[in-house]
Scaffold this motif. Sequence first.
Motif, PDB file in Angstrom:
ATOM      1  N   GLN A 119      22.708   0.979 -20.491  1.00 11.72           N
ATOM      2  CA  GLN A 119      23.386  -0.498 -20.799  1.00 11.72           C
ATOM      3  C   GLN A 119      23.994  -1.005 -19.190  1.00 11.72           C
ATOM      4  OE1 GLN A 119      25.926  -0.175 -24.372  1.00 11.72           O
ATOM      5  NE2 GLN A 119      24.524  -1.365 -25.265  1.00 11.72           N
ATOM      6  N   ALA A 120      23.263  -0.607 -18.159  1.00 14.43           N
ATOM      7  CA  ALA A 120      23.776  -1.158 -16.889  1.00 14.43           C
ATOM      8  C   ALA A 120      23.129  -2.390 -16.788  1.00 14.43           C
ATOM      9  CB  ALA A 120      23.163  -0.393 -15.835  1.00 14.43           C
ATOM     10  N   ARG A 121      23.703  -3.646 -16.035  1.00 11.10           N
ATOM     11  CA  ARG A 121      23.105  -4.920 -15.998  1.00 11.10           C
ATOM     12  C   ARG A 121      21.965  -4.910 -14.791  1.00 11.10           C
ATOM     13  NH1 ARG A 121      27.372  -8.528 -16.530  1.00 11.10           N
ATOM     14  NH2 ARG A 121      25.715 -10.118 -16.309  1.00 11.10           N
ATOM     15  N   VAL A 122      21.723  -3.937 -14.091  1.00  6.50           N
ATOM     16  CA  VAL A 122      20.530  -3.815 -12.963  1.00  6.50           C
ATOM     17  C   VAL A 122      20.042  -2.954 -13.259  1.00  6.50           C
ATOM     18  CG1 VAL A 122      19.846  -3.652 -10.644  1.00  6.50           C
ATOM     19  CG2 VAL A 122      21.950  -4.906 -11.495  1.00  6.50           C
ATOM     20  N   LEU A 123      18.362  -2.847 -13.319  1.00 11.54           N
ATOM     21  CA  LEU A 123      17.458  -1.840 -13.608  1.00 11.54           C
ATOM     22  C   LEU A 123      16.706  -1.498 -12.451  1.00 11.54           C
ATOM     23  CD1 LEU A 123      16.592   0.243 -15.898  1.00 11.54           C
ATOM     24  CD2 LEU A 123      15.141  -1.577 -16.714  1.00 11.54           C
ATOM     25  N   VAL A 124      16.511  -0.522 -11.926  1.00 13.02           N
ATOM     26  CA  VAL A 124      15.693  -0.298 -10.736  1.00 13.02           C
ATOM     27  C   VAL A 124      14.592   0.834 -11.102  1.00 13.02           C
ATOM     28  CG1 VAL A 124      15.294   0.903  -8.433  1.00 13.02           C
ATOM     29  CG2 VAL A 124      17.381  -0.578  -9.196  1.00 13.02           C
ATOM     30  N   LEU A 125      13.319   0.499 -11.029  1.00 15.91           N
ATOM     31  CA  LEU A 125      12.239   1.269 -11.582  1.00 15.91           C
ATOM     32  C   LEU A 125      11.004   1.432 -10.498  1.00 15.91           C
ATOM     33  CD1 LEU A 125      11.588  -1.002 -14.927  1.00 15.91           C
ATOM     34  CD2 LEU A 125      12.801   1.150 -14.716  1.00 15.91           C
ATOM     35  N   ASP A 126      10.913   2.447 -10.440  1.00 20.83           N
ATOM     36  CA  ASP A 126       9.795   2.930  -9.369  1.00 20.83           C
ATOM     37  C   ASP A 126       8.414   3.386 -10.038  1.00 20.83           C
ATOM     38  OD1 ASP A 126       8.506   3.476  -7.130  1.00 20.83           O
ATOM     39  OD2 ASP A 126       9.889   5.144  -6.334  1.00 20.83           O
ATOM     40  N   GLU A 127       7.713   2.423  -9.949  1.00 21.23           N
ATOM     41  CA  GLU A 127       6.336   2.893 -10.777  1.00 21.23           C
ATOM     42  C   GLU A 127       6.615   3.197 -11.960  1.00 21.23           C
ATOM     43  OE1 GLU A 127       3.677   2.067  -9.234  1.00 21.23           O
ATOM     44  OE2 GLU A 127       3.903   1.973  -7.244  1.00 21.23           O
ATOM     45  N   PRO A 128       7.003   2.308 -12.958  1.00 20.65           N
ATOM     46  CA  PRO A 128       7.507   2.632 -14.166  1.00 20.65           C
ATOM     47  C   PRO A 128       6.417   2.816 -15.333  1.00 20.65           C
ATOM     48  CG  PRO A 128       7.807   0.205 -13.832  1.00 20.65           C
ATOM     49  CD  PRO A 128       7.505   1.058 -12.395  1.00 20.65           C
ATOM     50  N   THR A 129       4.904   2.376 -14.854  1.00 24.11           N
ATOM     51  CA  THR A 129       3.965   2.649 -15.822  1.00 24.11           C
ATOM     52  C   THR A 129       2.987   3.698 -15.398  1.00 24.11           C
ATOM     53  OG1 THR A 129       2.689   0.921 -14.004  1.00 24.11           O
ATOM     54  CG2 THR A 129       3.799  -0.051 -16.107  1.00 24.11           C
ATOM     55  N   PRO A 154       0.853  -1.170  -0.004  1.00 32.69           N
ATOM     56  CA  PRO A 154      -0.033  -0.057   0.099  1.00 32.69           C
ATOM     57  C   PRO A 154       0.780   1.196  -0.073  1.00 32.69           C
ATOM     58  CG  PRO A 154       0.062  -1.056   2.391  1.00 32.69           C
ATOM     59  CD  PRO A 154       0.689  -2.000   1.247  1.00 32.69           C
ATOM     60  N   ASN A 155       0.223   2.340  -0.344  1.00 35.82           N
ATOM     61  CA  ASN A 155       1.143   3.650  -0.305  1.00 35.82           C
ATOM     62  C   ASN A 155       1.535   3.869   1.273  1.00 35.82           C
ATOM     63  OD1 ASN A 155       0.052   4.283  -2.935  1.00 35.82           O
ATOM     64  ND2 ASN A 155      -1.777   5.485  -2.121  1.00 35.82           N
ATOM     65  N   GLY A 156       2.904   4.344   1.205  1.00 34.55           N
ATOM     66  CA  GLY A 156       3.565   4.777   2.318  1.00 34.55           C
ATOM     67  C   GLY A 156       4.061   3.258   2.901  1.00 34.55           C
ATOM     68  N   SER A 157       4.198   2.126   2.351  1.00 34.40           N
ATOM     69  CA  SER A 157       4.596   0.944   2.887  1.00 34.40           C
ATOM     70  C   SER A 157       6.310   0.920   3.011  1.00 34.40           C
ATOM     71  CB  SER A 157       3.937  -0.179   2.161  1.00 34.40           C
ATOM     72  OG  SER A 157       4.497  -0.154   0.994  1.00 34.40           O
ATOM     73  N   GLY A 158       6.764   1.888   2.235  1.00 36.03           N
ATOM     74  CA  GLY A 158       8.246   1.650   2.044  1.00 36.03           C
ATOM     75  C   GLY A 158       9.040   1.337   0.981  1.00 36.03           C
ATOM     76  N   LYS A 159       8.133   1.156  -0.100  1.00 31.59           N
ATOM     77  CA  LYS A 159       8.633   0.643  -1.549  1.00 31.59           C
ATOM     78  C   LYS A 159       9.636   1.576  -2.099  1.00 31.59           C
ATOM     79  CE  LYS A 159       4.618   0.472  -3.709  1.00 31.59           C
ATOM     80  NZ  LYS A 159       4.022   0.941  -2.722  1.00 31.59           N
ATOM     81  N   SER A 160       9.106   2.910  -2.164  1.00 31.79           N
ATOM     82  CA  SER A 160      10.016   3.863  -2.684  1.00 31.79           C
ATOM     83  C   SER A 160      11.311   4.317  -2.083  1.00 31.79           C
ATOM     84  CB  SER A 160       9.237   5.323  -2.999  1.00 31.79           C
ATOM     85  OG  SER A 160       8.213   4.889  -4.002  1.00 31.79           O
ATOM     86  N   ALA A 170       8.884  -1.247  -8.277  1.00 28.12           N
ATOM     87  CA  ALA A 170       7.839  -1.240  -7.509  1.00 28.12           C
ATOM     88  C   ALA A 170       6.611  -1.062  -8.277  1.00 28.12           C
ATOM     89  CB  ALA A 170       7.979   0.093  -6.444  1.00 28.12           C
ATOM     90  N   LEU A 171       5.553  -1.723  -8.189  1.00 25.39           N
ATOM     91  CA  LEU A 171       4.351  -1.531  -9.107  1.00 25.39           C
ATOM     92  C   LEU A 171       3.086  -1.333  -8.244  1.00 25.39           C
ATOM     93  CD1 LEU A 171       5.141  -4.327 -11.560  1.00 25.39           C
ATOM     94  CD2 LEU A 171       5.037  -2.011 -12.086  1.00 25.39           C
ATOM     95  N   HIS A 172       2.235  -0.467  -8.382  1.00 26.54           N
ATOM     96  CA  HIS A 172       1.001  -0.390  -7.891  1.00 26.54           C
ATOM     97  C   HIS A 172      -0.101  -1.440  -8.278  1.00 26.54           C
ATOM     98  CE1 HIS A 172       0.352   2.556  -4.963  1.00 26.54           C
ATOM     99  NE2 HIS A 172       0.960   3.497  -5.575  1.00 26.54           N
TER     100      HIS A 172
END
Length: 261
Positions: free
Chosen positions: A156-166, A36-42, A191-193
């Motif tokens: 071209q990094a080997r790791v991709l970090v996405l915070d709510e990419p959609t 949920p919102n505010g859970s600490g994902k970001s 992180a995905l909602h």
Amino acid sequence: MQVDIDALTVEIAGARLVQDVTLRAGSGLFVGLVGPNGSGKSTLLRCVYRALRPTAGAIRIGGDDLLAMGARDSARRLAALPQEAAAEFDFTVAEIVAMGRLPHQSSMARATEEDRRTCAAALEGVGAGHLADRGFLTLSGGEKQRVLIARALAQQARVLVLDEPTNHLDIAQQLEVLALVRTSGLTVLTALHDLNLAALHCDLLHVIDGGRIVASGAPHDVLTPELLAEVFGVRAHRVPHPETGAVQLLFDRLPLSDAPR
């Protein structure tokens, strides 16, 4: 390239936002954080892409301490798309994507032909090649998001970090972008909602509530009606996707008598 987060804790202004989180994103896996919102994902992801320093714990990429790396070294290993990424100046789309190549260039070097090909391929890959000469600030929210994902891929990094990419993407764009990321071969931590998107695309899910991981595993095992009632306060009905068989969810409000207290 594997990412290991070990006993990570974040305290800000006396509030503990992330509490003793340990997880692993195996090489080449698509790993989702939901909650949920505010859970600490970001907050957790901000530590991984070094926008925030944790109070305690360690983050390792390929076995090496992320916080001990120089900025250029870490940028060659890890690319990130924060939840709120903005450009204050009206660079062209091509210039924005070219910024992803900076970790691979010396301070005085100009872009090479290889850099230009890499950037063009990244833009085409997210369906934004036609935007190359547009000013970034003239784009819609969805167009901006696709360009920023192209910049991360061009790195071209080997790791991709996405915070709510959609965020800001219509449903077709959401499916296209996540499919592109999933088939990139990168280790992805996102992180995905949208729980249904998470169930369709993630190899592994971690559910975060109150700054702690409360469940981990394959989407089918984690997204149970009991957990969704407890963490999200909704009644969930599980159905299989007609083509992939992946678990999909239909939601109702919980009766007041069943709501978490």
